[in-house]
Scaffold this active site. Structure first.
Site, PDB file in Angstrom:
ATOM      1  N   ASP A   1       9.114  -8.211  -8.341  1.00 41.74           N
ATOM      2  CA  ASP A   1       8.449  -9.423  -8.801  1.00 41.74           C
ATOM      3  C   ASP A   1       8.218  -9.404 -10.308  1.00 41.74           C
ATOM      4  OD1 ASP A   1       8.439 -10.094  -6.163  1.00 41.74           O
ATOM      5  OD2 ASP A   1       6.306  -9.706  -5.848  1.00 41.74           O
TER       6      ASP A   1
ATOM      7  N   GLY B   1      -0.717 -17.189  -2.645  1.00 38.04           N
ATOM      8  CA  GLY B   1      -0.595 -16.780  -1.257  1.00 38.04           C
ATOM      9  C   GLY B   1       0.610 -17.348  -0.541  1.00 38.04           C
TER      10      GLY B   1
ATOM     11  N   HIS C   1      11.807  -6.481   1.263  1.00 36.16           N
ATOM     12  CA  HIS C   1      11.263  -5.138   1.454  1.00 36.16           C
ATOM     13  C   HIS C   1      12.241  -4.055   1.001  1.00 36.16           C
ATOM     14  CE1 HIS C   1       7.747  -6.745   3.478  1.00 36.16           C
ATOM     15  NE2 HIS C   1       8.555  -7.536   4.145  1.00 36.16           N
TER      16      HIS C   1
ATOM     17  N   GLY D   1       3.755 -16.502  -1.090  1.00 38.34           N
ATOM     18  CA  GLY D   1       4.906 -15.601  -1.136  1.00 38.34           C
ATOM     19  C   GLY D   1       5.821 -15.865  -2.308  1.00 38.34           C
TER      20      GLY D   1
ATOM     21  N   ASP E   1      12.562  -3.502  -2.417  1.00 37.64           N
ATOM     22  CA  ASP E   1      12.151  -3.012  -3.740  1.00 37.64           C
ATOM     23  C   ASP E   1      11.370  -1.713  -3.664  1.00 37.64           C
ATOM     24  OD1 ASP E   1      10.037  -4.400  -2.601  1.00 37.64           O
ATOM     25  OD2 ASP E   1       9.302  -5.199  -4.492  1.00 37.64           O
TER      26      ASP E   1
END
Length: 382
Positions: free
Chosen positions: A171, A121, A38, A123, A40
């Site tokens: 990502d 899904g 968390h 991750g 990015d």
């Protein structure tokens, strides 16, 4: 049994359903994030690693748009990119088409087949692997060679602006810029990229809980982070990103925030410190230190960001108890997979005992697989 390559899966799917050979194929990797969760969208550093499992997109020119995926039953979907989004998997491809068109990098129409060895899904950034690979393949079809940075921009805007996932750029960046044998330290505030050596094998333990069932928790956390930043700017107007708050100011900052925002802020600020320390340790090859920081990061996700699940908590605790250097939930959370880092001589025991304890608690065996640090997006041979 080894997995078929995603390129072969995509080509076979294309041939079987469209009755011809594709004109171009591109693939991009999934990823795990060793630490820096968390960060990015909060202006902090992240430390992702590209996986050997990938998503491939095979394309050929056509007078309309037709999509199919082996993960979605191999049904051909005829879609108009100008029509409203359908809240379906095809939205990601439509989004790429729209963003490519904005930079004159899209063909007028295409047949598109998607093959993947990634679990959707889990991750592992399957959506970024899809959008980056699709941007590469379709731009090749349009004879528009995009740089890795341009592919990142197209894929990010597709997911963020078109689909509406309030993600950051981590990502897409690792999918486009990854190099074999390295982790990528990406400073999301400045855009600086630093490749760090990672020769060890990493292990992925899937919780079996899809984070597609989150009900928008990622978007809520992003909104909470933005609200916390706005409140703190009243005290420190020069603060540009939440992750840039000086850790020494936490004792002053946290009482200024209501409890949920205070906890989110504490995670963001301390995770930045952990990620910077992990990067230094990785540069030295001190994987035991990296592992310890991963465990601390998972605990922060559990208590302060409230994004873990019992399945992931058990995997982390069990892996560490049986000799892993470290483990933690990777990806946005509320499902997904745990990444495990363990000494080679202990890996078999760590994984076997963790799977056993998981089965005893949850009544099923988790999927476990390993990967070396892999390379980024590439054109595949047809």
């Amino acid at each position: 049994m080894p997995l078929l390559s995603p390129a072969r899966l995509a080509i076979s799917l294309f041939e079987n359903h469209f009755g011809s050979r594709p004109a171009a194929v591109a693939s991009a990797p999934g990823r795990v994030n060793l630490i820096g969760e968390h960060m990015d969208y909060n202006g902090g550093p992240v430390l992702p690693v590209a996986l050997q499992r990938r998503t491939a997109v095979a394309v050929a020119p056509a007078d309309r748009w037709e999509f199919l995926s082996g993960e979605e039953g191999g049904v051909i979907e005829r879609v108009d990119p100008a029509a409203p989004m359908r809240r379906a998997w095809t939205d990601y491809l439509v989004a790429v088409v729209r963003e490519l068109a904005a930079v004159e990098g899209s063909p007028r129409g295409a047949r598109v087949a998607v093959g993947t060895t990634l679990t959707v899904g889990a991750g592992l950034s399957s959506s970024a692997a899809l959008t980056v690979a699709a941007a590469k393949a379709l731009s090749l079809l349009a004879r528009r060679r995009l740089t890795p940075a341009e592919l990142v921009d197209v894929a990010f805007r597709a997911e963020h602006d078109q689909v509406g996932v309030r993600c950051g750029r981590m990502d897409q960046t690792i999918a486009a810029h990854a190099r074999p044998g390295t982790a990528l330290l990406f400073d999301t505030a400045t855009g600086a990229l630093t490749w760090l050596p990672l020769r060890a094998r990493i292990w992925i333990v899937d919780t079996g809980i899809s984070h597609r069932l989150t009900g928008g928790e990622l978007n809520r956390r992003r909104a909470e982070s933005g609200e916390a930043l706005a409140r703190l700017r009243e005290r420190w107007p020069a603060l540009r990103h939440l992750a840039q708050l000086d850790p020494d100011l936490l004792d002053i900052a946290l009482p200024l925030l209501p409890p949920p925002l205070a906890r989110r802020t504490r995670h963001v600020v301390t995770e930045r410190v952990r990620t910077e320390a992990a990067a230094r340790a990785l540069q030295r090859g001190a994987l035991d230190e990296v592992g310890g920081l991963m465990v601390e990061g998972h605990e922060s996700l559990r208590t302060d960001y409230e994004s873990t699940i019992p399945e992931a908590d058990l995997i982390v605790a069990s892996a560490v108890r049986h000799g892993a250097w470290g483990a933690r939930l990777t990806g946005a959370g509320w499902g997904g997979a745990v990444v495990v880092l363990a000494p080679p001589e202990r890996q078999a025991r760590v994984l076997a005992e963790t799977a056993r304890e998981f089965r005893e608690r949850f009544g099923r065996v988790p999927e476990v697989w390993g990967s070396r640090a892999a390379g980024g997006v590439r054109r595949e041979r047809v």
